[in-house]
Each structure stands twice: as C-alpha cells, then as structure tokens.
Design a protein around this motif. Sequence first.
Motif, PDB file in Angstrom:
ATOM      1  N   ALA A  41      89.526  29.764 -56.846  1.00  0.00           N
ATOM      2  CA  ALA A  41      88.444  30.447 -56.142  1.00  0.00           C
ATOM      3  C   ALA A  41      88.778  31.887 -55.814  1.00  0.00           C
ATOM      4  CB  ALA A  41      88.120  29.701 -54.847  1.00  0.00           C
ATOM      5  N   GLN A  42      90.057  32.212 -55.698  1.00  0.00           N
ATOM      6  CA  GLN A  42      90.452  33.576 -55.346  1.00  0.00           C
ATOM      7  C   GLN A  42      90.524  34.510 -56.555  1.00  0.00           C
ATOM      8  OE1 GLN A  42      94.087  33.099 -53.047  1.00  0.00           O
ATOM      9  NE2 GLN A  42      92.944  33.073 -51.127  1.00  0.00           N
ATOM     10  N   GLY A  43      89.997  34.059 -57.663  1.00  0.00           N
ATOM     11  CA  GLY A  43      89.858  34.962 -58.796  1.00  0.00           C
ATOM     12  C   GLY A  43      90.665  34.618 -60.013  1.00  0.00           C
ATOM     13  N   LEU A  44      91.442  33.513 -59.956  1.00  0.00           N
ATOM     14  CA  LEU A  44      92.262  33.147 -61.110  1.00  0.00           C
ATOM     15  C   LEU A  44      91.400  32.880 -62.340  1.00  0.00           C
ATOM     16  CD1 LEU A  44      95.155  32.547 -62.069  1.00  0.00           C
ATOM     17  CD2 LEU A  44      94.776  30.164 -61.435  1.00  0.00           C
ATOM     18  N   LEU A  45      90.210  32.327 -62.104  1.00  0.00           N
ATOM     19  CA  LEU A  45      89.305  32.004 -63.207  1.00  0.00           C
ATOM     20  C   LEU A  45      88.215  33.061 -63.379  1.00  0.00           C
ATOM     21  CD1 LEU A  45      88.860  28.164 -62.540  1.00  0.00           C
ATOM     22  CD2 LEU A  45      90.481  29.301 -64.066  1.00  0.00           C
ATOM     23  N   GLY A  46      88.370  34.180 -62.690  1.00  0.00           N
ATOM     24  CA  GLY A  46      87.395  35.248 -62.810  1.00  0.00           C
ATOM     25  C   GLY A  46      86.126  35.017 -62.017  1.00  0.00           C
ATOM     26  N   VAL A  47      86.149  34.042 -61.097  1.00  0.00           N
ATOM     27  CA  VAL A  47      84.976  33.735 -60.279  1.00  0.00           C
ATOM     28  C   VAL A  47      85.330  33.973 -58.817  1.00  0.00           C
ATOM     29  CG1 VAL A  47      83.316  31.971 -59.583  1.00  0.00           C
ATOM     30  CG2 VAL A  47      84.186  32.009 -61.932  1.00  0.00           C
ATOM     31  N   LYS A  48      84.566  34.824 -58.156  1.00  0.00           N
ATOM     32  CA  LYS A  48      84.832  35.132 -56.751  1.00  0.00           C
ATOM     33  C   LYS A  48      83.891  34.313 -55.874  1.00  0.00           C
ATOM     34  CE  LYS A  48      87.174  37.602 -53.752  1.00  0.00           C
ATOM     35  NZ  LYS A  48      88.642  37.515 -53.666  1.00  0.00           N
ATOM     36  N   ILE A  49      84.449  33.392 -55.104  1.00  0.00           N
ATOM     37  CA  ILE A  49      83.659  32.517 -54.244  1.00  0.00           C
ATOM     38  C   ILE A  49      83.767  33.009 -52.800  1.00  0.00           C
ATOM     39  CG2 ILE A  49      83.404  30.159 -53.359  1.00  0.00           C
ATOM     40  CD1 ILE A  49      84.474  29.148 -55.976  1.00  0.00           C
ATOM     41  N   PRO A  50      82.649  33.155 -52.097  1.00  0.00           N
ATOM     42  CA  PRO A  50      82.697  33.586 -50.686  1.00  0.00           C
ATOM     43  C   PRO A  50      83.570  32.658 -49.848  1.00  0.00           C
ATOM     44  CG  PRO A  50      80.451  33.648 -51.520  1.00  0.00           C
ATOM     45  CD  PRO A  50      81.276  32.979 -52.577  1.00  0.00           C
ATOM     46  N   MET A  51      84.222  33.221 -48.841  1.00  0.00           N
ATOM     47  CA  MET A  51      85.186  32.467 -48.050  1.00  0.00           C
ATOM     48  C   MET A  51      84.542  31.284 -47.342  1.00  0.00           C
ATOM     49  SD  MET A  51      88.267  32.106 -47.360  1.00  0.00           S
ATOM     50  CE  MET A  51      88.989  30.831 -46.343  1.00  0.00           C
ATOM     51  N   HIS A  52      83.324  31.445 -46.847  1.00  0.00           N
ATOM     52  CA  HIS A  52      82.709  30.327 -46.124  1.00  0.00           C
ATOM     53  C   HIS A  52      82.416  29.156 -47.052  1.00  0.00           C
ATOM     54  CE1 HIS A  52      79.119  32.466 -47.605  1.00  0.00           C
ATOM     55  NE2 HIS A  52      78.495  31.317 -47.519  1.00  0.00           N
ATOM     56  N   LEU A  53      82.076  29.448 -48.297  1.00  0.00           N
ATOM     57  CA  LEU A  53      81.849  28.373 -49.263  1.00  0.00           C
ATOM     58  C   LEU A  53      83.173  27.707 -49.653  1.00  0.00           C
ATOM     59  CD1 LEU A  53      79.166  29.904 -51.658  1.00  0.00           C
ATOM     60  CD2 LEU A  53      78.840  28.231 -49.829  1.00  0.00           C
ATOM     61  N   LEU A  54      84.219  28.506 -49.752  1.00  0.00           N
ATOM     62  CA  LEU A  54      85.531  27.956 -50.077  1.00  0.00           C
ATOM     63  C   LEU A  54      86.018  27.037 -48.967  1.00  0.00           C
ATOM     64  CD1 LEU A  54      88.071  27.763 -51.796  1.00  0.00           C
ATOM     65  CD2 LEU A  54      88.865  29.916 -50.772  1.00  0.00           C
ATOM     66  N   ALA A  55      85.848  27.455 -47.714  1.00  0.00           N
ATOM     67  CA  ALA A  55      86.276  26.635 -46.573  1.00  0.00           C
ATOM     68  C   ALA A  55      85.533  25.302 -46.551  1.00  0.00           C
ATOM     69  CB  ALA A  55      86.048  27.389 -45.266  1.00  0.00           C
ATOM     70  N   ILE A  56      84.218  25.360 -46.743  1.00  0.00           N
ATOM     71  CA  ILE A  56      83.425  24.124 -46.774  1.00  0.00           C
ATOM     72  C   ILE A  56      83.844  23.255 -47.951  1.00  0.00           C
ATOM     73  CG2 ILE A  56      81.100  23.189 -47.120  1.00  0.00           C
ATOM     74  CD1 ILE A  56      80.045  25.658 -45.614  1.00  0.00           C
ATOM     75  N   GLY A  57      84.067  23.898 -49.093  1.00  0.00           N
ATOM     76  CA  GLY A  57      84.465  23.151 -50.282  1.00  0.00           C
ATOM     77  C   GLY A  57      85.798  22.446 -50.103  1.00  0.00           C
ATOM     78  N   LEU A  58      86.755  23.112 -49.482  1.00  0.00           N
ATOM     79  CA  LEU A  58      88.072  22.496 -49.243  1.00  0.00           C
ATOM     80  C   LEU A  58      87.948  21.279 -48.329  1.00  0.00           C
ATOM     81  CD1 LEU A  58      90.280  25.682 -48.755  1.00  0.00           C
ATOM     82  CD2 LEU A  58      90.531  23.976 -50.583  1.00  0.00           C
ATOM     83  N   ILE A  59      87.152  21.415 -47.280  1.00  0.00           N
ATOM     84  CA  ILE A  59      86.971  20.294 -46.340  1.00  0.00           C
ATOM     85  C   ILE A  59      86.301  19.114 -47.030  1.00  0.00           C
ATOM     86  CG2 ILE A  59      85.767  19.560 -44.248  1.00  0.00           C
ATOM     87  CD1 ILE A  59      86.108  22.480 -43.252  1.00  0.00           C
ATOM     88  N   LEU A  60      85.233  19.394 -47.772  1.00  0.00           N
ATOM     89  CA  LEU A  60      84.515  18.325 -48.466  1.00  0.00           C
ATOM     90  C   LEU A  60      85.392  17.668 -49.530  1.00  0.00           C
ATOM     91  CD1 LEU A  60      80.947  19.874 -48.950  1.00  0.00           C
ATOM     92  CD2 LEU A  60      81.620  18.028 -47.401  1.00  0.00           C
ATOM     93  N   PHE A  61      86.135  18.494 -50.273  1.00  0.00           N
ATOM     94  CA  PHE A  61      86.949  17.930 -51.354  1.00  0.00           C
ATOM     95  C   PHE A  61      88.072  17.068 -50.803  1.00  0.00           C
ATOM     96  CE2 PHE A  61      89.931  17.794 -54.875  1.00  0.00           C
ATOM     97  CZ  PHE A  61      89.077  17.580 -55.943  1.00  0.00           C
TER      98      PHE A  61
END
Length: 252
Positions: free
Chosen positions: A57-77
């Motif tokens: 999510a931090q750009g390794l795959l060339g995709v920039k994900i907003p921090m709030h979406l990343l936080a929610i995604g980590l919790i859900l995953f």
Amino acid sequence: MFGNVIGDFITGFQFLTRIPIKAQTQWSPNSFSQSVKYFPLIGGIIGLILAGIVYGAQGLLGVKIPMHLLAIGLILFEIILTGGLHCDGLMDTIDGVFSGKPREKMLEIMKDSRVGAFGAMSFCLLIFVKYSLLMDMDPKLLPLAVLVMPIVGRTAVVIPITFYPYARPEGLGKAFYQSSHKYTLYVAGILAALLLIPLGKIVIVSGVIGIGFAFLLSEYVSKRLGGLTGDVYGATIELTEIVTLLVFIIYS
C-alpha cells in the motif's frame, strides 16, 4: 519427533488463523497444548502478512492508498485472518468480568453466545482505538509495528496459559492449558526473543511492556474468576496488541 513438531505447529496455526493448510478433522488435546510454544512463530506469520500489505500500500506496487483506508483494511484483514476469534473472546470476557455478578454467574455470562452491552461497547472501542493508533503511527514505523504486534500478542498469551489455572472444569481453552508448563513458556520466550531482539530497541521495549501488561491483566481477571478461560486468552491477545501499538506511538 519432527513430525510431531510440524503437527503441533499446524494445530496451533489452524486454530489461531483461518488459513487452510491441511485438512484436519480430529484435534488432539495434547497437540493443542503442545502447540502453545509455537504461538510467537504463528504471530510472526500473521505479522509478515500484515507488513506485506503495508509495503504494498505504501507504493511498492505503484498504488498509493490513503492512510485511513489502509488502517481500516489492516483491521478488517486481521479479523478475517483470525476469524474474529480473539475479538469474540474480548467481548465475552468484558461481558462477564464487568457484569458485577458473582464468580459463577460471570462464567455463565461468558459462556453465553449472545453479546451483551459491555461486550458490544468493548468491540467498538477496540476497533476505534486500533484505528486511531494506526492513523497516528509514523508511516515509516507502520510496517514494523504491524509485524511486531501479532508476535507480542501471541507471546503474551502464553503467560496466562502456563501460569494461571483454568476457571472451568472443561472448555476449549482448557486443551491449551492442561499440558502446558514452564517449559512451554521457555520455548515460546526463546522463539519470541529470536524474532524480536534483532528488530531493535523499540521492538524490545514493546515486547517487555506487552508481556508485563498481559501478566497484570491475567492477575486481575484470575482474582475475579478464580482462574482464566479461553475467552480471556483471546482478550489478552487483542489488548496486548493495542498496548504494543501504543508503545510504538509513544517511543517513536
């Protein structure tokens, strides 16, 4: 012997996660208890998956994900990865321990599959606090924090399993408790040290504080219930993960 080690590890891995690696329909109580020493390794695998998500999510795959979406995604995953098992334990523990009832009634409430008001509030607070801590985390430390968080949580739970009596004559959590002893704690501690110490000072501090917190939590709940249960084990993991993230925020 090596086959037993692999089998015990798989037993613990399939119980603590929902990752299917082996079709297993029969569960030996002895294998459950022997799997406890490998909990830090299982936490390490969960942490690697979460850290991999952050790196992507931090750009390794060339995709920039907003921090709030990343936080929610980590919790859900993480909830999906563990099947929400520990969250359920937290809710049941809070419902029982804070019910204000006698010991036997507390245990009865915790065994009830229905979620009470205290349990529902505790789950909402858990998600809110974890989200807040992830949002406030230094982005450079976030991969390390989510790697370490499951390791410390699953190392810390070895303390209540090995040091405190089981509060019920039977129960799923008792399969972990019944054959576990100080040898289990020693092995788990060595594995945790091998995983955590090379990662630096902040990781060592978070591990020490997280384990200390688990001890205090176990001491408190044990006095209320006359022992611990599988639900308390789950609550210990969830709350210790929160403490671990908090340490990263304070010491960053």
